[in-house]
Design a protein around this motif. Sequence first.
Motif, PDB file in Angstrom:
ATOM      1  N   GLN A 122       0.836  -1.187   0.000  1.00 30.55           N
ATOM      2  CA  GLN A 122       0.000   0.000   0.000  1.00 30.55           C
ATOM      3  C   GLN A 122       0.877   1.246   0.000  1.00 30.55           C
ATOM      4  O   GLN A 122       1.957   1.259   0.591  1.00 30.55           O
ATOM      5  N   GLY A 123       0.403   2.269  -0.665  1.00 35.08           N
ATOM      6  CA  GLY A 123       1.152   3.510  -0.699  1.00 35.08           C
ATOM      7  C   GLY A 123       0.378   4.573  -1.429  1.00 35.08           C
ATOM      8  O   GLY A 123      -0.855   4.511  -1.530  1.00 35.08           O
ATOM      9  N   ALA A 149       9.345   5.652 -10.756  1.00 36.22           N
ATOM     10  CA  ALA A 149      10.481   5.749  -9.833  1.00 36.22           C
ATOM     11  C   ALA A 149      10.055   5.151  -8.498  1.00 36.22           C
ATOM     12  O   ALA A 149       8.995   5.488  -7.969  1.00 36.22           O
ATOM     13  N   MET A 150      10.852   4.249  -7.961  1.00 34.62           N
ATOM     14  CA  MET A 150      10.561   3.592  -6.679  1.00 34.62           C
ATOM     15  C   MET A 150      11.146   4.407  -5.534  1.00 34.62           C
ATOM     16  O   MET A 150      12.251   4.959  -5.653  1.00 34.62           O
ATOM     17  N   ASN A 151      10.396   4.498  -4.436  1.00 32.07           N
ATOM     18  CA  ASN A 151      10.914   5.210  -3.263  1.00 32.07           C
ATOM     19  C   ASN A 151      12.242   4.598  -2.819  1.00 32.07           C
ATOM     20  O   ASN A 151      12.499   3.412  -3.040  1.00 32.07           O
ATOM     21  N   THR A 152      13.085   5.411  -2.180  1.00 31.72           N
ATOM     22  CA  THR A 152      14.444   4.983  -1.826  1.00 31.72           C
ATOM     23  C   THR A 152      14.463   3.721  -0.977  1.00 31.72           C
ATOM     24  O   THR A 152      15.310   2.838  -1.175  1.00 31.72           O
ATOM     25  N   THR A 153      13.523   3.602  -0.037  1.00 28.02           N
ATOM     26  CA  THR A 153      13.513   2.432   0.847  1.00 28.02           C
ATOM     27  C   THR A 153      13.305   1.154   0.066  1.00 28.02           C
ATOM     28  O   THR A 153      14.052   0.180   0.225  1.00 28.02           O
ATOM     29  N   ASP A 154      12.295   1.125  -0.803  1.00 29.02           N
ATOM     30  CA  ASP A 154      12.005  -0.079  -1.580  1.00 29.02           C
ATOM     31  C   ASP A 154      12.914  -0.218  -2.799  1.00 29.02           C
ATOM     32  O   ASP A 154      13.040  -1.312  -3.353  1.00 29.02           O
ATOM     33  N   TYR A 155      13.530   0.890  -3.219  1.00 30.21           N
ATOM     34  CA  TYR A 155      14.519   0.840  -4.306  1.00 30.21           C
ATOM     35  C   TYR A 155      15.702  -0.031  -3.894  1.00 30.21           C
ATOM     36  O   TYR A 155      16.261  -0.768  -4.697  1.00 30.21           O
ATOM     37  N   GLU A 156      16.094   0.070  -2.650  1.00 33.03           N
ATOM     38  CA  GLU A 156      17.060  -0.815  -1.995  1.00 33.03           C
ATOM     39  C   GLU A 156      18.354  -0.969  -2.789  1.00 33.03           C
ATOM     40  O   GLU A 156      18.726  -2.048  -3.245  1.00 33.03           O
ATOM     41  N   VAL A 177       3.763  -0.981 -14.650  1.00 32.48           N
ATOM     42  CA  VAL A 177       4.882  -0.093 -14.957  1.00 32.48           C
ATOM     43  C   VAL A 177       6.199  -0.793 -14.646  1.00 32.48           C
ATOM     44  O   VAL A 177       6.246  -1.745 -13.857  1.00 32.48           O
ATOM     45  N   ARG A 178       7.252  -0.317 -15.293  1.00 34.41           N
ATOM     46  CA  ARG A 178       8.602  -0.842 -15.045  1.00 34.41           C
ATOM     47  C   ARG A 178       9.386   0.176 -14.236  1.00 34.41           C
ATOM     48  O   ARG A 178       9.325   1.387 -14.509  1.00 34.41           O
ATOM     49  N   ILE A 179      10.142  -0.297 -13.246  1.00 37.42           N
ATOM     50  CA  ILE A 179      10.931   0.598 -12.388  1.00 37.42           C
ATOM     51  C   ILE A 179      12.231   0.951 -13.102  1.00 37.42           C
ATOM     52  O   ILE A 179      13.058   0.084 -13.394  1.00 37.42           O
ATOM     53  N   THR A 180      12.393   2.236 -13.378  1.00 37.69           N
ATOM     54  CA  THR A 180      13.595   2.715 -14.058  1.00 37.69           C
ATOM     55  C   THR A 180      14.309   3.813 -13.290  1.00 37.69           C
ATOM     56  O   THR A 180      15.366   4.283 -13.726  1.00 37.69           O
ATOM     57  N   ASN A 181      13.730   4.233 -12.161  1.00 37.62           N
ATOM     58  CA  ASN A 181      14.273   5.410 -11.484  1.00 37.62           C
ATOM     59  C   ASN A 181      14.064   5.272  -9.981  1.00 37.62           C
ATOM     60  O   ASN A 181      13.328   4.402  -9.512  1.00 37.62           O
ATOM     61  N   GLU A 182      14.703   6.158  -9.235  1.00 33.49           N
ATOM     62  CA  GLU A 182      14.580   6.205  -7.776  1.00 33.49           C
ATOM     63  C   GLU A 182      13.895   7.499  -7.371  1.00 33.49           C
ATOM     64  O   GLU A 182      14.200   8.569  -7.906  1.00 33.49           O
ATOM     65  N   CYS A 183      12.972   7.401  -6.416  1.00 33.57           N
ATOM     66  CA  CYS A 183      12.311   8.584  -5.870  1.00 33.57           C
ATOM     67  C   CYS A 183      12.880   8.847  -4.479  1.00 33.57           C
ATOM     68  O   CYS A 183      12.568   8.124  -3.523  1.00 33.57           O
ATOM     69  N   PRO A 184      13.736   9.844  -4.337  1.00 31.06           N
ATOM     70  CA  PRO A 184      14.377  10.090  -3.040  1.00 31.06           C
ATOM     71  C   PRO A 184      13.388  10.677  -2.037  1.00 31.06           C
ATOM     72  O   PRO A 184      12.245  10.992  -2.364  1.00 31.06           O
ATOM     73  N   LEU A 185      13.849  10.815  -0.792  1.00 28.59           N
ATOM     74  CA  LEU A 185      13.025  11.459   0.236  1.00 28.59           C
ATOM     75  C   LEU A 185      12.598  12.842  -0.241  1.00 28.59           C
ATOM     76  O   LEU A 185      13.363  13.518  -0.944  1.00 28.59           O
ATOM     77  N   PRO A 186      11.356  13.232   0.041  1.00 31.97           N
ATOM     78  CA  PRO A 186      10.443  12.653   1.044  1.00 31.97           C
ATOM     79  C   PRO A 186       9.547  11.526   0.563  1.00 31.97           C
ATOM     80  O   PRO A 186       8.537  11.244   1.205  1.00 31.97           O
ATOM     81  N   CYS A 187       9.861  10.877  -0.554  1.00 35.72           N
ATOM     82  CA  CYS A 187       9.070   9.714  -0.959  1.00 35.72           C
ATOM     83  C   CYS A 187       9.104   8.671   0.154  1.00 35.72           C
ATOM     84  O   CYS A 187      10.190   8.282   0.616  1.00 35.72           O
ATOM     85  N   ALA A 188       7.932   8.219   0.574  1.00 35.00           N
ATOM     86  CA  ALA A 188       7.827   7.298   1.710  1.00 35.00           C
ATOM     87  C   ALA A 188       7.801   5.845   1.229  1.00 35.00           C
ATOM     88  O   ALA A 188       7.506   5.582   0.055  1.00 35.00           O
TER      89      ALA A 188
END
Length: 315
Positions: A122-123, A149-156, A177-188
Amino acid sequence: MQTARQAARQRRRRHRLLVGTTVALAAAGVVAALVMALLPDRGADGASVAVARAAGTPAKATPPTAAPSSTGTPTATGTPTPKASENTRSERPSAASTPRAAPTTSTTASSAGRIRPGTTYQGVATAYEAGDGDGACGFGPSDDMMIAAMNTTDYETSRACGAYVHVRAANGAAITVRITNECPLPCAPGQLDLSRQAFAKLADLKVGRIPITWSLVSPSTSQTLSIRYKTGSNPYWCGIQTIGQRNPVMRLEVHTGSGWRQLPRTSYNYFISADGSGCGSTIRVTDIYGEQLTVSGIALRPNVVRPTQVQFARH
C-alpha cells in the motif's frame, strides 16, 4: 628359703601369665587384621573417582532425562551414544553432494529483498516529468513510458531496477509499470512516482496524489535479456549491467580461473569487478526466483547493449 612347693607354685603362675599375654596379643592381631580388611582402600577409591570425574562421568548415576536433539527428536542423556574418536568425525554434506530443490516462491523471500512475489503493498502515487524515460537505473531512454520511480527504501540500492509492478487505484483503474528510477526522500515506503503518462491512466493529473496498492508481476514479453559494459570498462576494471530482464535480478557472477565470482551491485545499477576478474568472460545472472541464465561470447565493449537469446521464465 622357699620350699619346693612354693617354687613350683610361682613357676605355674608365671606360665599362666605368659600364656595369657600371648593369647591376648594374638587376639589383638586378629582384630586389627579384621578391621584393616573391612576398612575401604581410601587411596585407590580416591584416585578412581578423580579419574572418572575428569573424564566427565558423574560420580552418582542419575536417571536418564530426555533432551532435544538437533533434529527435534528427543533422546535420552543416560543412553550410551557413540563418541567421536581420532578415527571418526562428523562432516556436513558438501553443496555438490546435496541435491537442491527447485526454487519456489516461498523460498525467495530473502532473495527478493523488500519487494517480494505474492505480496501486495500500500502507498500513494505521484507524478513526475520523466523526459525520455532514463533514470537512476541507467537503462537509457525508454520506448514505453509506462515507467515509475521507486521510493528509496524499496529501491534498496537498485535491487528494484527492472522490476515490473502492477498498480491499482481506488477507482479500479490499473496499469503495469517498469521501475527505471529512484524517488528520493520525502518519498515514503510504498510510494511510486509515476511518469505523467502512467499517472494519467489512473487519475487526472490535476489530482496530483492518489492512494494505491501495487505488487510485483512477471509479465509476458518478447524481449530477451541484454548485457552492457559500463563506459570505461577494460580488462582491469569493469561494470556490468543487465537490461530487459522479466524478473528482478538477484545476483550476477562472472567466470574466473578459479570458478564463479559474485560481483557487488552499486546504487547506479552496475555490478562491479574492481580488479578486472572475469571482465569479458562468461556471465551468469540469477533472478529472485532462483533461475540462472548463463551468457557467453559478450565482448568487452563499453557502452554497447548486447542482446542475448535468453530470458527468465514467467511466474
